[in-house]
Design a protein around this motif. Sequence first.
Motif, PDB file in Angstrom:
ATOM      1  N   SER A  11       0.811  -1.219   0.000  1.00  0.00           N
ATOM      2  CA  SER A  11       0.000   0.000   0.000  1.00  0.00           C
ATOM      3  C   SER A  11       0.843   1.268   0.000  1.00  0.00           C
ATOM      4  O   SER A  11       0.365   2.331  -0.394  1.00  0.00           O
ATOM      5  CB  SER A  11      -0.929   0.013   1.217  1.00  0.00           C
ATOM      6  OG  SER A  11      -0.168  -0.016   2.410  1.00  0.00           O
ATOM      7  N   THR A  15      -0.976   2.030  -5.644  1.00  0.00           N
ATOM      8  CA  THR A  15      -2.408   2.252  -5.532  1.00  0.00           C
ATOM      9  C   THR A  15      -3.040   0.975  -6.051  1.00  0.00           C
ATOM     10  O   THR A  15      -2.699   0.512  -7.146  1.00  0.00           O
ATOM     11  CB  THR A  15      -2.855   3.447  -6.398  1.00  0.00           C
ATOM     12  OG1 THR A  15      -2.158   4.605  -5.956  1.00  0.00           O
ATOM     13  CG2 THR A  15      -4.346   3.667  -6.292  1.00  0.00           C
ATOM     14  N   LEU A  17      -6.300  -1.009  -7.275  1.00  0.00           N
ATOM     15  CA  LEU A  17      -7.623  -0.765  -7.849  1.00  0.00           C
ATOM     16  C   LEU A  17      -8.275  -2.090  -8.255  1.00  0.00           C
ATOM     17  O   LEU A  17      -7.568  -3.035  -8.631  1.00  0.00           O
ATOM     18  CB  LEU A  17      -7.501   0.135  -9.084  1.00  0.00           C
ATOM     19  CG  LEU A  17      -6.845   1.495  -8.844  1.00  0.00           C
ATOM     20  CD1 LEU A  17      -6.493   2.154 -10.169  1.00  0.00           C
ATOM     21  CD2 LEU A  17      -7.765   2.372  -8.028  1.00  0.00           C
ATOM     22  N   HIS A  88      -0.870   0.177  -9.483  1.00  0.00           N
ATOM     23  CA  HIS A  88      -0.175   1.309 -10.105  1.00  0.00           C
ATOM     24  C   HIS A  88       0.853   1.842  -9.127  1.00  0.00           C
ATOM     25  O   HIS A  88       0.546   2.029  -7.945  1.00  0.00           O
ATOM     26  CB  HIS A  88      -1.153   2.455 -10.420  1.00  0.00           C
ATOM     27  CG  HIS A  88      -1.898   2.291 -11.676  1.00  0.00           C
ATOM     28  ND1 HIS A  88      -1.380   2.629 -12.895  1.00  0.00           N
ATOM     29  CD2 HIS A  88      -3.142   1.811 -11.916  1.00  0.00           C
ATOM     30  CE1 HIS A  88      -2.277   2.375 -13.831  1.00  0.00           C
ATOM     31  NE2 HIS A  88      -3.345   1.875 -13.266  1.00  0.00           N
ATOM     32  N   LYS A  90       2.795   4.392  -7.039  1.00  0.00           N
ATOM     33  CA  LYS A  90       2.482   5.724  -6.518  1.00  0.00           C
ATOM     34  C   LYS A  90       3.585   6.726  -6.847  1.00  0.00           C
ATOM     35  O   LYS A  90       3.333   7.915  -6.919  1.00  0.00           O
ATOM     36  CB  LYS A  90       2.312   5.679  -5.000  1.00  0.00           C
ATOM     37  CG  LYS A  90       1.036   5.007  -4.550  1.00  0.00           C
ATOM     38  CD  LYS A  90       0.918   5.070  -3.043  1.00  0.00           C
ATOM     39  CE  LYS A  90      -0.408   4.529  -2.571  1.00  0.00           C
ATOM     40  NZ  LYS A  90      -0.533   4.625  -1.110  1.00  0.00           N
ATOM     41  N   GLU A 121      -7.804  -7.775  -1.121  1.00  0.00           N
ATOM     42  CA  GLU A 121      -7.330  -6.393  -1.043  1.00  0.00           C
ATOM     43  C   GLU A 121      -6.764  -6.044   0.330  1.00  0.00           C
ATOM     44  O   GLU A 121      -5.726  -5.379   0.424  1.00  0.00           O
ATOM     45  CB  GLU A 121      -8.451  -5.422  -1.401  1.00  0.00           C
ATOM     46  CG  GLU A 121      -7.959  -3.996  -1.486  1.00  0.00           C
ATOM     47  CD  GLU A 121      -8.991  -3.040  -2.049  1.00  0.00           C
ATOM     48  OE1 GLU A 121      -8.678  -1.837  -2.115  1.00  0.00           O
ATOM     49  OE2 GLU A 121     -10.091  -3.483  -2.417  1.00  0.00           O
TER      50      GLU A 121
END
Length: 176
Positions: A11, A15, A17, A88, A90, A121
């Motif tokens: 984290s 990111t 999603l 993605h 950061k 997640e």
Amino acid sequence: MHPNWKPFPLSEIFTILPGKRLTKSDMTEGLRPFIGASDSNNGVTAWVNNTNESLDSNVLGVNYNGSVCETFFHPYECIFSDDVKRLHLKSGVDSKYIMLFLKTIILQQKCKYEYGYKFNEQRMLRQTILLPVDSSGNPDWHFMEMFMRKLETQMLETTIEIFKNRINVNKCKWGG
């Protein structure tokens, strides 16, 4: 090898999603890769004309269902199943070499997860990975880039040598 490595939660680096459910009955055949929870073909399970909010590129697709923790780099535009998370960076670093390095690091976590213990997640957010760090303790993006470029060059040189040897053998066989 890099002298300093440090654990980072996913984290902090990415990111994360979601993908989006797309049933077979709703798929229309096309040229866009559909990424599912597969362990082969770079995660491509169908070629569709569909689009949805999971449309993405230059991203890691990480399975949390099916072939759990399988990770693939997608530099091209594609859409993702709801069984695949999109990661993605950061940092804003935009390099296939860094993404391929990180893909390999994430894959090292595969042995911890299975069908009954999914890489969901919440677990992704908490999962730590070891990364090389610079003198400030930040991920050493330059090292990752150069390491993967060197690895690619070595593989290409080996492949070229193999083909050169095959060409020379065939020349001898045919008197060329």
